[in-house]
Design a protein around this motif. Structure first.
Motif, PDB file in Angstrom:
ATOM      1  N   LEU A 233       0.829  -1.206   0.000  1.00 23.23           N
ATOM      2  CA  LEU A 233       0.000   0.000   0.000  1.00 23.23           C
ATOM      3  C   LEU A 233       0.865   1.258   0.000  1.00 23.23           C
ATOM      4  O   LEU A 233       0.551   2.239  -0.686  1.00 23.23           O
ATOM      5  CB  LEU A 233      -0.936  -0.008   1.212  1.00 23.23           C
ATOM      6  CG  LEU A 233      -2.097  -0.999   1.148  1.00 23.23           C
ATOM      7  CD1 LEU A 233      -2.825  -1.041   2.476  1.00 23.23           C
ATOM      8  CD2 LEU A 233      -3.037  -0.637   0.033  1.00 23.23           C
ATOM      9  N   ASP A 234       1.969   1.226   0.760  1.00 27.94           N
ATOM     10  CA  ASP A 234       2.883   2.371   0.759  1.00 27.94           C
ATOM     11  C   ASP A 234       3.508   2.578  -0.623  1.00 27.94           C
ATOM     12  O   ASP A 234       3.659   3.709  -1.082  1.00 27.94           O
ATOM     13  CB  ASP A 234       3.980   2.184   1.810  1.00 27.94           C
ATOM     14  CG  ASP A 234       3.424   2.253   3.231  1.00 27.94           C
ATOM     15  OD1 ASP A 234       2.317   2.827   3.411  1.00 27.94           O
ATOM     16  OD2 ASP A 234       4.086   1.738   4.153  1.00 27.94           O
ATOM     17  N   LYS A 235       3.866   1.494  -1.297  1.00 30.44           N
ATOM     18  CA  LYS A 235       4.418   1.592  -2.650  1.00 30.44           C
ATOM     19  C   LYS A 235       3.400   2.196  -3.607  1.00 30.44           C
ATOM     20  O   LYS A 235       3.741   3.029  -4.452  1.00 30.44           O
ATOM     21  CB  LYS A 235       4.832   0.210  -3.165  1.00 30.44           C
ATOM     22  CG  LYS A 235       6.079  -0.340  -2.556  1.00 30.44           C
ATOM     23  CD  LYS A 235       6.364  -1.719  -3.151  1.00 30.44           C
ATOM     24  CE  LYS A 235       7.458  -2.432  -2.420  1.00 30.44           C
ATOM     25  NZ  LYS A 235       7.680  -3.793  -2.970  1.00 30.44           N
ATOM     26  N   MET A 236       2.143   1.757  -3.485  1.00 32.20           N
ATOM     27  CA  MET A 236       1.092   2.283  -4.363  1.00 32.20           C
ATOM     28  C   MET A 236       0.882   3.778  -4.118  1.00 32.20           C
ATOM     29  O   MET A 236       0.719   4.553  -5.063  1.00 32.20           O
ATOM     30  CB  MET A 236      -0.211   1.518  -4.135  1.00 32.20           C
ATOM     31  CG  MET A 236      -0.177   0.099  -4.642  1.00 32.20           C
ATOM     32  SD  MET A 236      -1.571  -0.904  -4.130  1.00 32.20           S
ATOM     33  CE  MET A 236      -2.950   0.036  -4.690  1.00 32.20           C
ATOM     34  N   ARG A 237       0.901   4.188  -2.859  1.00 28.93           N
ATOM     35  CA  ARG A 237       0.714   5.603  -2.548  1.00 28.93           C
ATOM     36  C   ARG A 237       1.881   6.437  -3.065  1.00 28.93           C
ATOM     37  O   ARG A 237       1.704   7.550  -3.550  1.00 28.93           O
ATOM     38  CB  ARG A 237       0.560   5.783  -1.048  1.00 28.93           C
ATOM     39  CG  ARG A 237      -0.759   5.291  -0.520  1.00 28.93           C
ATOM     40  CD  ARG A 237      -0.913   5.527   0.965  1.00 28.93           C
ATOM     41  NE  ARG A 237      -2.147   4.912   1.430  1.00 28.93           N
ATOM     42  CZ  ARG A 237      -2.234   4.146   2.485  1.00 28.93           C
ATOM     43  NH1 ARG A 237      -1.173   3.886   3.236  1.00 28.93           N
ATOM     44  NH2 ARG A 237      -3.396   3.633   2.844  1.00 28.93           N
ATOM     45  N   GLU A 238       3.071   5.891  -2.982  1.00 28.95           N
ATOM     46  CA  GLU A 238       4.268   6.593  -3.475  1.00 28.95           C
ATOM     47  C   GLU A 238       4.213   6.753  -4.993  1.00 28.95           C
ATOM     48  O   GLU A 238       4.538   7.813  -5.520  1.00 28.95           O
ATOM     49  CB  GLU A 238       5.529   5.830  -3.060  1.00 28.95           C
ATOM     50  CG  GLU A 238       6.806   6.566  -3.356  1.00 28.95           C
ATOM     51  CD  GLU A 238       6.938   7.856  -2.584  1.00 28.95           C
ATOM     52  OE1 GLU A 238       7.504   8.815  -3.150  1.00 28.95           O
ATOM     53  OE2 GLU A 238       6.477   7.925  -1.415  1.00 28.95           O
ATOM     54  N   ARG A 239       3.785   5.719  -5.701  1.00 31.55           N
ATOM     55  CA  ARG A 239       3.630   5.818  -7.158  1.00 31.55           C
ATOM     56  C   ARG A 239       2.570   6.834  -7.530  1.00 31.55           C
ATOM     57  O   ARG A 239       2.702   7.555  -8.510  1.00 31.55           O
ATOM     58  CB  ARG A 239       3.252   4.461  -7.733  1.00 31.55           C
ATOM     59  CG  ARG A 239       4.369   3.508  -7.809  1.00 31.55           C
ATOM     60  CD  ARG A 239       3.953   2.253  -8.538  1.00 31.55           C
ATOM     61  NE  ARG A 239       4.775   1.149  -8.107  1.00 31.55           N
ATOM     62  CZ  ARG A 239       4.368  -0.085  -7.984  1.00 31.55           C
ATOM     63  NH1 ARG A 239       3.121  -0.396  -8.240  1.00 31.55           N
ATOM     64  NH2 ARG A 239       5.190  -1.040  -7.589  1.00 31.55           N
ATOM     65  N   GLU A 240       1.497   6.910  -6.730  1.00 31.10           N
ATOM     66  CA  GLU A 240       0.419   7.844  -7.005  1.00 31.10           C
ATOM     67  C   GLU A 240       0.891   9.279  -6.807  1.00 31.10           C
ATOM     68  O   GLU A 240       0.514  10.181  -7.561  1.00 31.10           O
ATOM     69  CB  GLU A 240      -0.775   7.549  -6.102  1.00 31.10           C
ATOM     70  CG  GLU A 240      -2.015   8.310  -6.463  1.00 31.10           C
ATOM     71  CD  GLU A 240      -3.181   7.861  -5.632  1.00 31.10           C
ATOM     72  OE1 GLU A 240      -3.810   8.750  -5.008  1.00 31.10           O
ATOM     73  OE2 GLU A 240      -3.467   6.650  -5.590  1.00 31.10           O
ATOM     74  N   ARG A 241       1.717   9.508  -5.822  1.00 32.37           N
ATOM     75  CA  ARG A 241       2.239  10.856  -5.587  1.00 32.37           C
ATOM     76  C   ARG A 241       3.154  11.293  -6.720  1.00 32.37           C
ATOM     77  O   ARG A 241       3.197  12.464  -7.068  1.00 32.37           O
ATOM     78  CB  ARG A 241       3.007  10.891  -4.259  1.00 32.37           C
ATOM     79  CG  ARG A 241       2.128  10.852  -3.056  1.00 32.37           C
ATOM     80  CD  ARG A 241       2.941  10.974  -1.799  1.00 32.37           C
ATOM     81  NE  ARG A 241       2.137  10.516  -0.669  1.00 32.37           N
ATOM     82  CZ  ARG A 241       2.584   9.884   0.370  1.00 32.37           C
ATOM     83  NH1 ARG A 241       3.869   9.622   0.468  1.00 32.37           N
ATOM     84  NH2 ARG A 241       1.773   9.504   1.329  1.00 32.37           N
ATOM     85  N   LYS A 242       3.912  10.373  -7.280  1.00 32.03           N
ATOM     86  CA  LYS A 242       4.830  10.708  -8.371  1.00 32.03           C
ATOM     87  C   LYS A 242       4.081  11.054  -9.646  1.00 32.03           C
ATOM     88  O   LYS A 242       4.552  11.813 -10.464  1.00 32.03           O
ATOM     89  CB  LYS A 242       5.779   9.539  -8.647  1.00 32.03           C
ATOM     90  CG  LYS A 242       6.820   9.359  -7.571  1.00 32.03           C
ATOM     91  CD  LYS A 242       7.739   8.208  -7.913  1.00 32.03           C
ATOM     92  CE  LYS A 242       8.772   8.007  -6.822  1.00 32.03           C
ATOM     93  NZ  LYS A 242       9.668   6.885  -7.152  1.00 32.03           N
ATOM     94  N   SER A 243       2.893  10.506  -9.816  1.00 31.52           N
ATOM     95  CA  SER A 243       2.134  10.730 -11.052  1.00 31.52           C
ATOM     96  C   SER A 243       1.503  12.078 -11.126  1.00 31.52           C
ATOM     97  O   SER A 243       1.271  12.857 -10.359  1.00 31.52           O
ATOM     98  CB  SER A 243       1.024   9.696 -11.191  1.00 31.52           C
ATOM     99  OG  SER A 243       1.579   8.425 -11.300  1.00 31.52           O
TER     100      SER A 243
END
Length: 76
Positions: free
Chosen positions: A66-76
């Motif tokens: 979930l942390d990885k998914m949130r980090e990818r979402e912030r980068k987008s």
């Protein structure tokens, strides 16, 4: 393995269709054997073939994922 799954799938589908279109004393049994073969033989073999060599934790919703998914979402 891929061809075995394909052959078993076509046999199960053929059994279901044959039982559906031919009206004789074995029609319901053909449909039943086709459905049983599809769900108890073909689907588990297909699932094993597709999941072989993959880590199940990559597909689970853990805190790290979930942390990885949130980090990818912030980068987008």
């Amino acid at each position: 393995m891929k061809y075995l799954i394909l052959i078993l799938f076509l046999a199960a589908l053929g059994s279901i269709l044959t039982g559906y279109f031919l009206e004789n004393e074995w029609s319901q049994k053909l449909i039943g054997f086709g459905v049983v073969g599809l769900f108890f033989i073909v689907f588990p073999l297909f699932s094993y073939y597709r999941w072989k060599g993959k880590d199940v934790k990559d597909y689970m919703l853990t805190k790290e994922n979930l942390d990885k998914m949130r980090e990818r979402e912030r980068k987008s």
